[in-house]
Scaffold this motif. Sequence first.
Motif, PDB file in Angstrom:
ATOM      1  N   SER A  96       0.684  -1.042   0.069  1.00  8.40           N
ATOM      2  CA  SER A  96      -0.057  -0.023  -0.026  1.00  8.40           C
ATOM      3  C   SER A  96       0.719   1.253  -0.012  1.00  8.40           C
ATOM      4  CB  SER A  96      -1.017  -0.072   1.359  1.00  8.40           C
ATOM      5  OG  SER A  96      -0.011   0.136   2.553  1.00  8.40           O
ATOM      6  N   VAL A  97       2.149   1.074   0.130  1.00 10.13           N
ATOM      7  CA  VAL A  97       3.176   2.223   0.173  1.00 10.13           C
ATOM      8  C   VAL A  97       3.670   2.432  -0.971  1.00 10.13           C
ATOM      9  CG1 VAL A  97       5.100   3.460   1.144  1.00 10.13           C
ATOM     10  CG2 VAL A  97       3.548   1.829   2.685  1.00 10.13           C
ATOM     11  N   ASP A  98       3.147   3.583  -1.839  1.00  6.22           N
ATOM     12  CA  ASP A  98       4.011   3.786  -3.027  1.00  6.22           C
ATOM     13  C   ASP A  98       5.459   3.770  -3.293  1.00  6.22           C
ATOM     14  OD1 ASP A  98       1.219   3.813  -4.526  1.00  6.22           O
ATOM     15  OD2 ASP A  98       1.351   5.911  -4.374  1.00  6.22           O
ATOM     16  N   GLY A  99       6.218   3.373  -4.104  1.00  8.52           N
ATOM     17  CA  GLY A  99       7.507   3.255  -3.952  1.00  8.52           C
ATOM     18  C   GLY A  99       8.210   2.172  -2.988  1.00  8.52           C
ATOM     19  N   GLY A 100       7.473   1.508  -2.338  1.00  4.64           N
ATOM     20  CA  GLY A 100       7.836   0.631  -1.402  1.00  4.64           C
ATOM     21  C   GLY A 100       8.747   0.936  -0.105  1.00  4.64           C
ATOM     22  N   VAL A 101       8.730   0.014   0.706  1.00  5.87           N
ATOM     23  CA  VAL A 101       9.294   0.500   2.181  1.00  5.87           C
ATOM     24  C   VAL A 101      10.593  -0.616   2.185  1.00  5.87           C
ATOM     25  CG1 VAL A 101       7.500   1.124   3.354  1.00  5.87           C
ATOM     26  CG2 VAL A 101       7.828  -1.377   3.151  1.00  5.87           C
ATOM     27  N   GLN A 102      11.530  -0.353   3.254  1.00  6.16           N
ATOM     28  CA  GLN A 102      12.562  -1.307   3.468  1.00  6.16           C
ATOM     29  C   GLN A 102      12.701  -1.453   5.020  1.00  6.16           C
ATOM     30  OE1 GLN A 102      15.523  -2.847   1.558  1.00  6.16           O
ATOM     31  NE2 GLN A 102      15.110  -3.785   3.437  1.00  6.16           N
ATOM     32  N   LEU A 103      12.569  -2.460   5.343  1.00  2.00           N
ATOM     33  CA  LEU A 103      12.605  -3.034   6.859  1.00  2.00           C
ATOM     34  C   LEU A 103      13.878  -3.374   7.285  1.00  2.00           C
ATOM     35  CD1 LEU A 103       9.347  -3.218   6.458  1.00  2.00           C
ATOM     36  CD2 LEU A 103       9.530  -4.804   8.042  1.00  2.00           C
ATOM     37  N   LEU A 104      14.456  -2.751   8.334  1.00  2.00           N
ATOM     38  CA  LEU A 104      15.632  -2.909   8.901  1.00  2.00           C
ATOM     39  C   LEU A 104      15.656  -3.389  10.091  1.00  2.00           C
ATOM     40  CD1 LEU A 104      17.020   0.553   7.556  1.00  2.00           C
ATOM     41  CD2 LEU A 104      17.351  -1.253   6.451  1.00  2.00           C
ATOM     42  N   PRO A 105      16.092  -4.461  10.570  1.00  2.00           N
ATOM     43  CA  PRO A 105      16.195  -4.929  12.108  1.00  2.00           C
ATOM     44  C   PRO A 105      17.053  -3.989  12.745  1.00  2.00           C
ATOM     45  CG  PRO A 105      17.053  -6.552  10.588  1.00  2.00           C
ATOM     46  CD  PRO A 105      16.257  -5.515   9.740  1.00  2.00           C
ATOM     47  N   MET A 106      17.009  -3.374  13.833  1.00  2.00           N
ATOM     48  CA  MET A 106      17.874  -2.547  14.720  1.00  2.00           C
ATOM     49  C   MET A 106      18.433  -3.304  15.810  1.00  2.00           C
ATOM     50  SD  MET A 106      18.266  -0.239  12.350  1.00  2.00           S
ATOM     51  CE  MET A 106      19.315   0.673  13.272  1.00  2.00           C
ATOM     52  N   THR A 107      17.602  -3.993  16.484  1.00  2.00           N
ATOM     53  CA  THR A 107      17.996  -4.678  17.833  1.00  2.00           C
ATOM     54  C   THR A 107      16.913  -5.653  17.955  1.00  2.00           C
ATOM     55  OG1 THR A 107      18.627  -4.343  20.237  1.00  2.00           O
ATOM     56  CG2 THR A 107      16.668  -3.277  19.319  1.00  2.00           C
ATOM     57  N   ALA A 108      17.154  -6.433  19.252  1.00  2.00           N
ATOM     58  CA  ALA A 108      16.326  -7.535  19.448  1.00  2.00           C
ATOM     59  C   ALA A 108      16.157  -7.602  20.852  1.00  2.00           C
ATOM     60  CB  ALA A 108      16.995  -8.900  19.096  1.00  2.00           C
ATOM     61  N   GLY A 109      15.056  -8.320  21.551  1.00  5.50           N
ATOM     62  CA  GLY A 109      14.857  -8.324  22.828  1.00  5.50           C
ATOM     63  C   GLY A 109      13.881  -9.372  23.218  1.00  5.50           C
ATOM     64  N   SER A 110      13.899  -9.560  24.495  1.00  4.52           N
ATOM     65  CA  SER A 110      12.703 -10.685  24.948  1.00  4.52           C
ATOM     66  C   SER A 110      11.592 -10.198  25.528  1.00  4.52           C
ATOM     67  CB  SER A 110      13.388 -11.184  26.256  1.00  4.52           C
ATOM     68  OG  SER A 110      14.800 -12.072  25.757  1.00  4.52           O
ATOM     69  N   VAL A 111      10.391 -10.776  25.108  1.00  6.68           N
ATOM     70  CA  VAL A 111       9.110 -10.554  26.103  1.00  6.68           C
ATOM     71  C   VAL A 111       8.948 -11.136  26.973  1.00  6.68           C
ATOM     72  CG1 VAL A 111       6.809 -10.291  25.711  1.00  6.68           C
ATOM     73  CG2 VAL A 111       8.099 -10.015  23.755  1.00  6.68           C
ATOM     74  N   VAL A 112       9.162 -10.736  28.209  1.00  2.00           N
ATOM     75  CA  VAL A 112       9.140 -11.417  29.698  1.00  2.00           C
ATOM     76  C   VAL A 112       7.678 -11.270  30.288  1.00  2.00           C
ATOM     77  CG1 VAL A 112      11.405 -10.912  30.042  1.00  2.00           C
ATOM     78  CG2 VAL A 112       9.808  -9.352  30.943  1.00  2.00           C
ATOM     79  N   LEU A 113       7.553 -12.048  31.149  1.00  2.16           N
ATOM     80  CA  LEU A 113       6.302 -12.026  32.175  1.00  2.16           C
ATOM     81  C   LEU A 113       6.728 -11.594  33.507  1.00  2.16           C
ATOM     82  CD1 LEU A 113       4.320 -15.403  31.063  1.00  2.16           C
ATOM     83  CD2 LEU A 113       4.131 -12.885  30.179  1.00  2.16           C
ATOM     84  N   ALA A 114       6.546 -10.398  33.572  1.00  2.00           N
ATOM     85  CA  ALA A 114       6.880  -9.938  34.846  1.00  2.00           C
ATOM     86  C   ALA A 114       5.513  -9.667  35.988  1.00  2.00           C
ATOM     87  CB  ALA A 114       7.197  -8.125  34.543  1.00  2.00           C
ATOM     88  N   TYR A 115       6.066  -9.873  37.376  1.00  2.00           N
ATOM     89  CA  TYR A 115       5.038  -9.929  38.065  1.00  2.00           C
ATOM     90  C   TYR A 115       5.196  -9.197  39.391  1.00  2.00           C
ATOM     91  CZ  TYR A 115       7.918 -13.298  40.211  1.00  2.00           C
ATOM     92  OH  TYR A 115       9.290 -14.252  40.875  1.00  2.00           O
ATOM     93  N   ASN A 116       4.277  -9.025  40.313  1.00  2.00           N
ATOM     94  CA  ASN A 116       4.312  -8.388  41.489  1.00  2.00           C
ATOM     95  C   ASN A 116       3.609  -9.296  42.355  1.00  2.00           C
ATOM     96  OD1 ASN A 116       3.785  -6.916  43.879  1.00  2.00           O
ATOM     97  ND2 ASN A 116       3.107  -4.881  42.635  1.00  2.00           N
ATOM     98  N   LEU A 117       4.310 -10.036  43.219  1.00  2.00           N
ATOM     99  CA  LEU A 117       3.728 -11.200  44.054  1.00  2.00           C
ATOM    100  C   LEU A 117       4.911 -11.077  45.380  1.00  2.00           C
ATOM    101  CD1 LEU A 117       1.339 -13.060  44.211  1.00  2.00           C
ATOM    102  CD2 LEU A 117       2.945 -14.744  43.292  1.00  2.00           C
ATOM    103  N   GLU A 118       4.286 -10.572  46.287  1.00  2.00           N
ATOM    104  CA  GLU A 118       5.157 -10.082  47.647  1.00  2.00           C
ATOM    105  C   GLU A 118       5.495 -11.729  48.137  1.00  2.00           C
ATOM    106  OE1 GLU A 118       4.732  -8.190  52.015  1.00  2.00           O
ATOM    107  OE2 GLU A 118       3.038  -8.216  50.856  1.00  2.00           O
ATOM    108  N   GLY A 119       6.725 -11.630  48.424  1.00  2.00           N
ATOM    109  CA  GLY A 119       7.492 -13.042  48.890  1.00  2.00           C
ATOM    110  C   GLY A 119       7.672 -13.962  48.007  1.00  2.00           C
ATOM    111  N   VAL A 120       7.467 -13.725  46.708  1.00  2.00           N
ATOM    112  CA  VAL A 120       8.050 -14.651  45.618  1.00  2.00           C
ATOM    113  C   VAL A 120       8.913 -13.873  44.734  1.00  2.00           C
ATOM    114  CG1 VAL A 120       6.990 -16.097  43.764  1.00  2.00           C
ATOM    115  CG2 VAL A 120       5.444 -15.814  45.591  1.00  2.00           C
TER     116      VAL A 120
END
Length: 350
Positions: A96-120
């Motif tokens: 849908s973008v006239d002329g096209g696009v260029q995707l450039l990976p710039m970094t990487a990371g993790s998706v974490v499950l952060a939690y709030n549980l006292e004493g754990v």
Amino acid sequence: MSIHRFISSASLVTALLLTQGCGSGGSENFVKLQGAGASFPAPLYNKWFKAYSNSHDDVQIDYQSVGSGQGVKSVIDRTVDFGASDAAMKPDEMASVDGGVQLLPMTAGSVVLAYNLEGVDELKLSREAYVNIFLGKITKWNDPAIVATNEGVELPDQPINVVVRSDSSGTTYVFTKHLAEINSEFSESVGVEKAPNWPVGTKSKGNEGVTASINTTPGSIGYIEFGYAVGAKLAMASLENKAGSFIKPSIESAQAAMASVAMPEDLIAWMPDPEGDDAYPIVTYTWIICYKTYPNAETVQALKDVLTYCLTEGQKSSEQLGYIPLPETVVEQVQAALDSITVSAPASAT
């Protein structure tokens, strides 16, 4: 002339120069680049862009952390010079973008499950457990599926407050891509989406919002980028990976996951359930989205210079903020793709 009048006059001159430089036509000496998109890499991007602008007073980069979905929309609508997304772009979006696009990976990371549980302080979640938490089927912290993998841990008889994203999010896309890969019920009922219809959860905007919600709400759990959890000093669950090992999120476990996938020619690589005994299970690249062509040489040169800095000197600061430096082979691929961005040919006279 008094010192106050001098300062006032100098400030006015500076403001006028900036106003001229930020105009639609720009100037020979000043280029402003406007970007918008993913919150996932925003802390790192903002550090990079600030450092670059501080040493190059002829370039200003303004990046708005508005979520991957809005970043892609901004590229399609041509309201930015570059976008950013953890969900890359779909083929129809690119078309849908006239002329096209260029995707450039710039970094990487993790998706974490952060939690709030006292004493754990340490929590292990099996694949069954964390999928079913986000399906709304596990609702208490002392559910047998959680107890089974946390021997000796005092888990409270307390409701789980699930926190999810309210905006169109690449982090959500990556997370749901993983959950759909490992669980057919999730794949069929929720699916892989940037803004899914979650069966459970209170909603917050951006990685920033989810982080704040977890931090202030006892009994909560939510998905965020690793660096946000580190910055907020949130506890993070060890997750069961494809090999059956419980893996803590870390730079090393993310690098182990990245080693399982080669970067293809289009620079769009996914690892929804990586191989490897030491691989953390939810890791992703994140992309800056450029146009293939721009109307003036100043913008092209400024953009290439900024992104070259990010790919080289900038990578040295990735780990400090919880991101994974790109492998050298990937950097070389991205730099080659960056070279392909050009100035558009002037329209033919009629």
